[in-house]
Scaffold this active site. Structure first.
Site, PDB file in Angstrom:
ATOM      1  N   HIS A 169       0.868  -1.191   0.000  1.00  0.00           N
ATOM      2  CA  HIS A 169       0.000   0.000   0.000  1.00  0.00           C
ATOM      3  C   HIS A 169       0.896   1.229   0.000  1.00  0.00           C
ATOM      4  O   HIS A 169       1.670   1.430   0.932  1.00  0.00           O
ATOM      5  CB  HIS A 169      -0.912  -0.005   1.229  1.00  0.00           C
ATOM      6  CG  HIS A 169      -1.873  -1.156   1.232  1.00  0.00           C
ATOM      7  ND1 HIS A 169      -3.111  -1.086   0.627  1.00  0.00           N
ATOM      8  CD2 HIS A 169      -1.769  -2.405   1.740  1.00  0.00           C
ATOM      9  CE1 HIS A 169      -3.736  -2.264   0.771  1.00  0.00           C
ATOM     10  NE2 HIS A 169      -2.939  -3.084   1.447  1.00  0.00           N
ATOM     11  N   ARG A 215      -0.394   4.410  -0.591  1.00  0.00           N
ATOM     12  CA  ARG A 215      -1.194   5.514  -0.017  1.00  0.00           C
ATOM     13  C   ARG A 215      -1.336   6.756  -0.881  1.00  0.00           C
ATOM     14  O   ARG A 215      -2.038   7.675  -0.503  1.00  0.00           O
ATOM     15  CB  ARG A 215      -0.644   5.933   1.354  1.00  0.00           C
ATOM     16  CG  ARG A 215      -0.528   4.799   2.367  1.00  0.00           C
ATOM     17  CD  ARG A 215      -1.856   4.157   2.665  1.00  0.00           C
ATOM     18  NE  ARG A 215      -1.776   3.222   3.778  1.00  0.00           N
ATOM     19  CZ  ARG A 215      -2.560   2.161   3.911  1.00  0.00           C
ATOM     20  NH1 ARG A 215      -3.490   1.881   2.999  1.00  0.00           N
ATOM     21  NH2 ARG A 215      -2.452   1.377   4.953  1.00  0.00           N
ATOM     22  N   ASP A 249      -8.696  -4.961  -2.749  1.00  0.00           N
ATOM     23  CA  ASP A 249      -8.056  -5.190  -1.449  1.00  0.00           C
ATOM     24  C   ASP A 249      -8.447  -4.149  -0.411  1.00  0.00           C
ATOM     25  O   ASP A 249      -8.498  -2.967  -0.690  1.00  0.00           O
ATOM     26  CB  ASP A 249      -6.532  -5.187  -1.591  1.00  0.00           C
ATOM     27  CG  ASP A 249      -5.866  -5.622  -0.299  1.00  0.00           C
ATOM     28  OD1 ASP A 249      -6.116  -6.757   0.121  1.00  0.00           O
ATOM     29  OD2 ASP A 249      -5.136  -4.825   0.307  1.00  0.00           O
ATOM     30  N   HIS A 293      -2.943 -12.493   1.416  1.00  0.00           N
ATOM     31  CA  HIS A 293      -2.665 -12.641   2.857  1.00  0.00           C
ATOM     32  C   HIS A 293      -3.410 -13.778   3.582  1.00  0.00           C
ATOM     33  O   HIS A 293      -4.250 -13.544   4.432  1.00  0.00           O
ATOM     34  CB  HIS A 293      -2.873 -11.322   3.601  1.00  0.00           C
ATOM     35  CG  HIS A 293      -4.075 -10.515   3.175  1.00  0.00           C
ATOM     36  ND1 HIS A 293      -5.347 -11.017   3.145  1.00  0.00           N
ATOM     37  CD2 HIS A 293      -4.165  -9.224   2.759  1.00  0.00           C
ATOM     38  CE1 HIS A 293      -6.173 -10.071   2.733  1.00  0.00           C
ATOM     39  NE2 HIS A 293      -5.486  -8.985   2.492  1.00  0.00           N
ATOM     40  N   ASP A 327       2.142  -6.957   2.356  1.00  0.00           N
ATOM     41  CA  ASP A 327       0.958  -6.214   2.806  1.00  0.00           C
ATOM     42  C   ASP A 327       1.390  -4.977   3.607  1.00  0.00           C
ATOM     43  O   ASP A 327       0.766  -4.601   4.602  1.00  0.00           O
ATOM     44  CB  ASP A 327       0.005  -7.081   3.639  1.00  0.00           C
ATOM     45  CG  ASP A 327      -1.401  -6.469   3.701  1.00  0.00           C
ATOM     46  OD1 ASP A 327      -1.622  -5.399   3.094  1.00  0.00           O
ATOM     47  OD2 ASP A 327      -2.279  -7.057   4.366  1.00  0.00           O
ATOM     48  N   HIS A 351       0.582   3.474   8.364  1.00  0.00           N
ATOM     49  CA  HIS A 351      -0.379   4.344   9.053  1.00  0.00           C
ATOM     50  C   HIS A 351       0.389   5.280   9.962  1.00  0.00           C
ATOM     51  O   HIS A 351       1.412   4.906  10.532  1.00  0.00           O
ATOM     52  CB  HIS A 351      -1.364   3.521   9.886  1.00  0.00           C
ATOM     53  CG  HIS A 351      -2.366   2.769   9.075  1.00  0.00           C
ATOM     54  ND1 HIS A 351      -3.301   3.407   8.282  1.00  0.00           N
ATOM     55  CD2 HIS A 351      -2.588   1.443   8.917  1.00  0.00           C
ATOM     56  CE1 HIS A 351      -4.048   2.488   7.676  1.00  0.00           C
ATOM     57  NE2 HIS A 351      -3.630   1.283   8.040  1.00  0.00           N
TER      58      HIS A 351
END
Lengths: 313, 429
Positions: free
Chosen positions: B66, B68, B156, B236, B309, B313
C-alpha cells in the site's frame, strides 16, 4: 497496612491474590467510615481525582464520587459530551491536557477495551479502570468479591455461577479472573451466542442452561442483558431470553439454601431477573452497592494515600 | 559503465542453485555470468561491486504493497514507499488500489506510473480496483487499466461481497490476462471484530474476527475458479483452514495461487496483548496453530508467495484506542529478515525463500524478474544474510513507523539494490 505497588488499577488481571486481599482488608477497615455521623476522614486531603466517563454511568460514577469525598479528595467530573472528545480531540491529547493540570488520579470509563491502558502509558497520574469496553471492570469485581467474602467468610472453594452475556460483559470477565485467582469454582452460563470462544481456558466450566448452572451453587451472579444486543442476532426476543435464561424463584431453589444472588445493576426486571429474586431473601444487590463505596475508598487510598515514590508500576 | 559484481554467492531461484560467481552488468542487462577469477577489468571503465560474503539474489518483487498515494500522502508516498522498498531489497512493488481516489481509472493508474517514474527508484506496478470505487457494484475498465499500466486487479481492503461480481471479474480478467487478487473476508462475520477470535480475545476482552470469516471466502474463490476455470490469487492467507482449502484446490489442479505476509508466519494473536495497535492487522494475527499451518503451507508450496501487505499508518491512526486504530503494519524493510528466519528454522531452503519473494510473484503478475541470467534485466539485490541488527524507528525509511518489530533483534538485510543495472540504494552502515 501493606504496600500496594501499582500506579494504576487497570484490571484484576494485574493483581496478585495478596493484592486482592489487601484491597479487601483495607475496604473492611474503611467501611465503618460510611456508617458514622460525620462520614469523612482527611486521608486524601489535597489530592485531586478526575472522574472521566466517556460512557454513561450512574452507579459507578456516583460510587467513586462518594468514595473520594469521604476521603476528602477533590473531585471533578467530565463526561464525553462535556469533553473535547466531541470536538474530535484524541484520547491521548485529552490525557496530556488533563496531565498538565497535575491530578493525582483519573477514573476512566470508556467504550474501548484497552483505553485505560493507553491513558496510563501517557499519564503520570494514576489511572483507575472504571470499565473499558468488554474487557474489565475491576472495581465492580472487587466489590463483588468483597461482598461474597463478607457473606460467606471466604472465597476459596465456593461454587459460583455467572449467568448472562459472558462474551460482552466486562463485569463477567473481571469476576472470572478474580474469583478463579481466589480459588472459587466458577461456572459460566448463558446462550451459546453470548459465550466467548475458549472461555474454558480462563479456568471456568460452561453450562449453557442456567437451570443446571445454579444447581448447588453458593453464589449466583446475574449480568445485565444489554437489550440493544438483540439487533446483533444474539437472542431472538426479550421474551425468549426471559423464558429460557431469566432467573426466577423456581430456578433459584435449585441452588444451595443459603445462596446469595448478585447483580451489578442496572437490572432489567422481568428479563434476566424476576422481582421475586431481586427483592427476595437471597438478594445482596444493595449490599453490593454499599460495599462499592468501601472498596473504591480502599483502592483510592492504596493508590494515592501513600508517598508517590512507593509506586513502581 | 560496466559493473562487475564480484565474488558474490548467487542464489538462482530458477535452478535453485547457490554458487559463487561473478556477474557483469552492461547497461540495463546482465551481460555475463562467469566463474570467479576469470573476468579481469582491462579498460578501467569497470565499476567493481564487492559482493564477497554476500548473497546476490534477484530483486525482490512485492505483489502486495500500500503506497497511499494519491490521497494519504501523510502516511506514505510513492517516492517514500519506493525508497523503503529499495532498502528492503525490493526492485519492484505492486501497489493496491485503496487510495483516495481509489485506482479504478486510467487517470489514477497513469498518475501512479508517473509518480513512480519521478521517484525513479524501483519498478511500481499498479493493481487496479475490480469494481468502480471499490464499491462492489460495477466492473472497472480492465482493458483500459491494463493499457495504462495495471498488472492485476483487486478490491483489497474491501472484499468483493457479491459472488456474481467476483465470478464475472475473474472471467473478464482472463480475457485481458490480468490476475484477480482476492482479499477474503466475510464482512458480516468480521463486523466489529478487531483481532482474531480465540483464547486471547476472550482473555483481553476485544471483539473477535473468526477464522471462518476468511475461510468462507477462500472457499468461494476456489469454487469460482473451479466453475469458470479462471485463475485467482488469494491475498494474505492467515488461517490453517485456508491453507488446507488451497492445498486441496491445488491438488485438484485448479488455477489458484496464494500469498501470505511475514507477520502471519512470525507472530500470533498473543502479540496483541497489551493492546499494541501495531499488531492490529487485517486479517488479524491468528493462533499458534494457524501460524504453524501457514509455515507448513509455505514449505509444501501451497502458499506460493511471500508478500508484505506493507500498510503504512501514521500515529493519527495508531496512537488511539485499539478498536479505533486502523489495521495494518509496514513490512517492506523487514520482510527479508523475517523470511530468512524461516530458512534458519528449516521451513524453507534459501532458494525456495528467494523464489517466493521474486520469481513466483513475477510469474503470477506476468512481469519480468525473478531470475539471474545472461541477457536478463539487471534487477538484483545484494543481501548480507549474517547481519544482525535491532530495528530502530530512526532507520525506517517508510514515512510511517507502524511495526511491532521495532526493538526486536532481526537478522539478514539488503545492502545494495540494483534496478535495471543502476544502483538505486546502498546501505551505508
Amino acid at each position: 497496612m501493606g504496600r500496594f505497588a501499582h500506579k494504576d488499577l487497570l484490571g484484576v488481571a494485574q493483581l496478585s491474590v495478596e493484592e486482592i486481599n489487601l484491597i479487601l482488608d483495607t475496604a473492611d477497615s474503611l467501611k465503618e467510615i460510611s456508617e458514622r455521623d460525620v462520614k469523612k476522614v482527611p486521608t486524601l486531603r489535597g489530592k485531586s481525582i478526575i472522574n472521566f466517563f466517556y460512557e454513561p454511568s450512574t452507579r459507578t460514577r456516583t460510587s467513586f464520587e462518594v468514595a473520594a469525598k469521604r476521603l476528602s479528595a477533590d473531585t471533578l467530573s467530565l463526561s464525553a459530551s462535556s469533553s473535547s472528545m466531541v470536538k474530535g480531540e484524541t484520547l491521548i491529547d485529552t490525557a496530556r491536557n488533563l496531565q498538565a493540570m497535575n491530578p493525582d488520579l483519573i477514573v476512566l470509563r470508556h467504550s474501548s477495551s484497552g483505553a485505560p491502558h493507553l491513558l496510563a502509558r501517557v499519564m503520570e497520574a494514576g489511572v483507575i479502570n472504571a470499565g473499558d469496553g468488554i474487557n474489565e471492570h475491576p472495581t465492580q469485581a472487587l466489590l463483588d468479591i468483597f461482598t461474597i467474602r463478607e457473606k460467606k467468610g471466604r472465597i476459596e472453594g465456593l461454587h459460583i455461577a455467572i449467568i448472562g452475556d459472558i462474551a460482552h460483559s466486562r463485569v463477567a470477565r473481571s469476576n472470572i479472573i478474580g474469583l478463579t485467582k481466589m480459588g472459587a469454582r466458577v461456572t459460566v452460563s448463558g446462550p451459546p451466542t453470548m459465550m466467548p470462544l475458549d472461555v474454558e481456558k480462563m479456568g471456568v466450566r460452561v453450562e449453557y442452561d442456567p437451570r443446571k448452572a445454579v444447581e448447588g451453587k453458593d453464589v449466583v451472579m446475574l449480568l445485565r442483558i444489554q437489550l440493544e444486543r438483540q439487533s446483533k442476532l444474539l437472542f431472538p426476543t426479550v421474551r425468549e431470553y426471559a423464558n429460557f435464561f431469566g432467573i426466577n424463584g423456581e430456578v433459584i431453589k435449585r441452588a444451595k439454601e443459603d445462596v446469595i444472588v448478585m447483580h451489578p445493576g442496572p437490572m432489567n426486571r422481568g428479563v434476566e431477573i424476576e422481582s421475586e429474586v431481586a427483592d427476595g431473601p437471597h438478594s445482596v444487590i444493595l449490599d453490593q452497592v454499599a460495599n462499592g463505596v468501601a472498596v473504591r475508598m480502599a483502592i483510592l487510598y492504596l493508590l494515592i494515600g501513600g508517598a508517590k515514590s512507593d509506586k513502581v508500576d | 559503465m560496466t559493473k562487475w559484481i564480484k565474488d558474490g554467492k548467487i542464489v538462482d531461484p530458477v535452478t535453485e542453485r547457490v554458487e559463487q560467481l561473478d556477474i557483469i552488468v552492461e547497461g540495463e542487462r546482465i551481460s555475463k555470468i562467469l566463474p570467479c577469477g576469470i573476468f579481469t577489468s582491462d579498460s578501467g571503465e569497470v565499476e567493481v561491486i564487492d559482493a564477497a560474503g554476500k548473497l546476490v539474489v534477484p530483486g525482490f518483487i512485492d505483489m502486495h504493497t500500500h503506497l497511499r498515494e494519491p490521497g494519504y500522502e501523510y502516511k506514505e508516498t510513492i517516492a517514500s514507499g519506493s525508497l523503503a522498498a529499495a532498502a528492503g531489497g525490493f526492485t519492484a512493488i505492486a501497489c493496491m488500489p485503496n487510495t483516495d481516489p481509489p485506482n479504478d481509472s486510467r487517470s489514477v493508474t497513469e498518475f501512479i506510473v508517473e509518480q513512480a517514474e519521478r521517484a525513479n527508484l524501483v519498478r511500481v506496478y499498479p493493481i487496479a480496483a475490480i469494481s468502480v470505487g471499490q464499491k462492489g457494484e460495477r466492473l472497472t475498465e480492465f482493458g483500459d487499466l491494463k493499457e495504462a499500466g495495471a498488472v492485476g486487479l483487486s478490491d483489497d481492503g474491501r472484499p468483493v461481497v457479491n459472488s456474481e461480481l467476483m465470478r464475472r471479474a475473474m472471467e473478464y480478467a482472463r480475457f485481458h490476462g490480468l490476475t484477480v487478487i482476492s482479499h477474503c473476508e466475510d464482512l458480516y462475520l468480521s463486523e466489529g471484530g478487531v483481532m482474531h477470535e480465540g483464547e486471547v480475545s476472550t482473555k483481553i476482552g476485544l471483539p473477535g474476527i473468526p477464522g471462518a470469516s476468511e475461510e468462507i471466502m477462500v472457499y468461494r474463490e476456489i469454487c469460482l475458479a473451479r466453475h469458470t476455470g479462471c485463475p485467482v490469487h488469494i491475498a494474505h492467507v492467515s488461517t490453517a483452514e485456508s491453507v488446507a482449502l488451497i492445498r486441496r484446490a491445488k491438488e485438484a489442479g485448479l488455477p489458484v495461487t496464494a500469498e501470505t505476509a511475514p507477520h502471519y508466519f512470525t507472530l500470533d494473536h498473543r502479540a496483541v496483548m497489551g493492546y499494541d495497535t501495531n499488531a492490529k492487522v487485517n486479517p488479524p494475527l491468528r493462533s499458534e496453530k494457524d501460524v504453524e499451518a501457514v509455515k507448513q503451507g509455505l514449505k509444501d508450496g501451497t502458499i506460493d508467495v511471500i508478500a508484505t501487505d506493507h500498510a503504512p499508518h501514521s500515529p493519527l491512526e495508531k496512537e488511539v484506542e485499539f478498536d479505533r486504530a486502523s489495521p495494518g503494519m509496514i513490512g517492506l524493510e523487514t520482510a527479508f529478515s523475517l523470511t530468512l528466519a524461516l530458512v534458519k528454522e528449516g521451513v524453507l531452503t534459501l532458494p525456495e525463500a528467494i523464489k517466493k519473494l521474486s520469481l513466483i510473484p513475477s510469474r503470477i503478475l506476468g512481469v519480468t524478474g525473478g531470475s539471474i541470467e545472461e541477457g536478463g534485466r539487471a534487477d538484483l539485490t545484494l543481501v548480507d544474510d549474517k547481519a544482525k541488527y535491532v530495528l530502530t524507528e530512526n532507520e525506517i525509511l517508510s514515512k510511517s513507523k507502524n511495526t511491532p518489530f521495532i526493538g526486536k533483534e532481526l537478522c539478514g538485510r539488503a545492502v545494495l539494490t540494483m534496478v535495471g543495472g543502476r544502483v538505486v540504494w546502498q546501505r551505508t552502515r
